[in-house]
Design a protein around this motif. Structure first.
Motif, PDB file in Angstrom:
ATOM      1  N   ASP A   1       0.850  -1.187   0.000  1.00 56.72           N
ATOM      2  CA  ASP A   1       0.000   0.000   0.000  1.00 56.72           C
ATOM      3  C   ASP A   1       0.890   1.242   0.000  1.00 56.72           C
TER       4      ASP A   1
ATOM      5  N   CYS B   1       1.944   4.238   9.660  1.00 55.55           N
ATOM      6  CA  CYS B   1       1.454   2.855   9.515  1.00 55.55           C
ATOM      7  C   CYS B   1       2.481   1.978   8.813  1.00 55.55           C
TER       8      CYS B   1
ATOM      9  N   HIS C   1       3.501   2.238   5.446  1.00 56.38           N
ATOM     10  CA  HIS C   1       3.301   1.966   4.018  1.00 56.38           C
ATOM     11  C   HIS C   1       4.511   2.381   3.175  1.00 56.38           C
TER      12      HIS C   1
ATOM     13  N   HIS D   1       6.455  -0.736   3.285  1.00 60.28           N
ATOM     14  CA  HIS D   1       5.849  -1.783   2.445  1.00 60.28           C
ATOM     15  C   HIS D   1       6.171  -1.541   0.971  1.00 60.28           C
TER      16      HIS D   1
ATOM     17  N   GLU E   1      -5.338   2.504   1.089  1.00 57.06           N
ATOM     18  CA  GLU E   1      -5.585   1.394   2.015  1.00 57.06           C
ATOM     19  C   GLU E   1      -6.273   1.906   3.281  1.00 57.06           C
ATOM     20  N   GLU E   2      -5.882   3.087   3.714  1.00 58.50           N
ATOM     21  CA  GLU E   2      -6.418   3.607   4.984  1.00 58.50           C
ATOM     22  C   GLU E   2      -7.918   3.851   4.930  1.00 58.50           C
TER      23      GLU E   2
ATOM     24  N   HIS F   1       2.794  -6.290   5.805  1.00 62.56           N
ATOM     25  CA  HIS F   1       2.539  -5.181   6.731  1.00 62.56           C
ATOM     26  C   HIS F   1       3.473  -5.278   7.928  1.00 62.56           C
TER      27      HIS F   1
HETATM   28 ZN   LIG Z   1      -1.310   0.076   7.178  1.00 64.32          ZN
END
Ligand SMILES: [Zn+2]
Length: 176
Positions: free
Chosen positions: A75, A93, A95, A98, A128-129, A153
């Motif tokens: 994401d 988060c 990302h 990722h 994604e959020e 993740h």
């Molecule tokens: Zn996330």
């Protein structure tokens, strides 16, 4: 070059990409500069790409011997939150990590010249959020012919050693 060797030899640029993506932090559906950054890296490696008119998602592919597809998904969006008294997009988060992991997996495999058994697809997903980007990518064909789909993740509560990953279905399960 062996893909693992590629990662070892490109640690500096990998970490730079992570920091670049971290500083680009953009909210859901506005991942324009993040997407441009990832596209540029993939393009330079000669990886085939698909982009979209209505959002910044990317599908990259390394063709395999069979038409079956194994996909790896990241994401790209950031959360909007207060950081040091300023409300702004922030990659709290993970990302950015990722996207870096999936990008360098694609780059490492592309540089190896390996012709994989199955086609490898790298999905860079927007929003994604908001819980909307995955559906958009599915509607745009991201899962066509996919037999295995891996997501990634970070999860600081279950830290694993360098070069290791831990399987988890907890984030993909519907709520009981
Ligand atoms: Zn996330």
């Amino acid at each position: 070059m062996d893909p693992i060797q590629y990662i070892d030899q490109h640690q500096e640029s990998l970490i730079k990409s992570y920091h670049d993506l971290h500083s680009l932090a953009e909210p859901s559906w506005q991942e324009e500069r993040t997407s441009c950054y990832i596209l540029k890296c993939l393009r330079e490696a000669g990886i085939s790409l698909k982009t979209f008119q209505s959002h910044y998602g990317i599908i990259a592919e390394i063709p395999g011997i069979s038409k079956k597809v194994v996909a790896l998904r990241a994401d790209m969006d950031a959360l909007v939150q207060e950081v040091d008294g300023v409300v702004k997009p922030n990659h709290s988060c993970g990302h950015d990590a990722h996207s870096t992991m999936v990008l360098y997996t694609a780059l490492a495999i592309a540089s190896s010249g390996i012709r994989p058994k199955h086609t490898l697809r790298f999905i860079f997903q927007p929003a994604e959020e908001k819980g909307e980007g995955a559906l958009q990518m599915i509607n745009d064909g991201a899962l066509e012919n996919v037999t295995y789909l891996f997501g990634v993740h970070v999860r600081p509560s279950t830290e694993v050693p360098y070069m290791k990953a831990s399987p988890s279905l907890s984030m993909a399960q519907p709520k009981q």
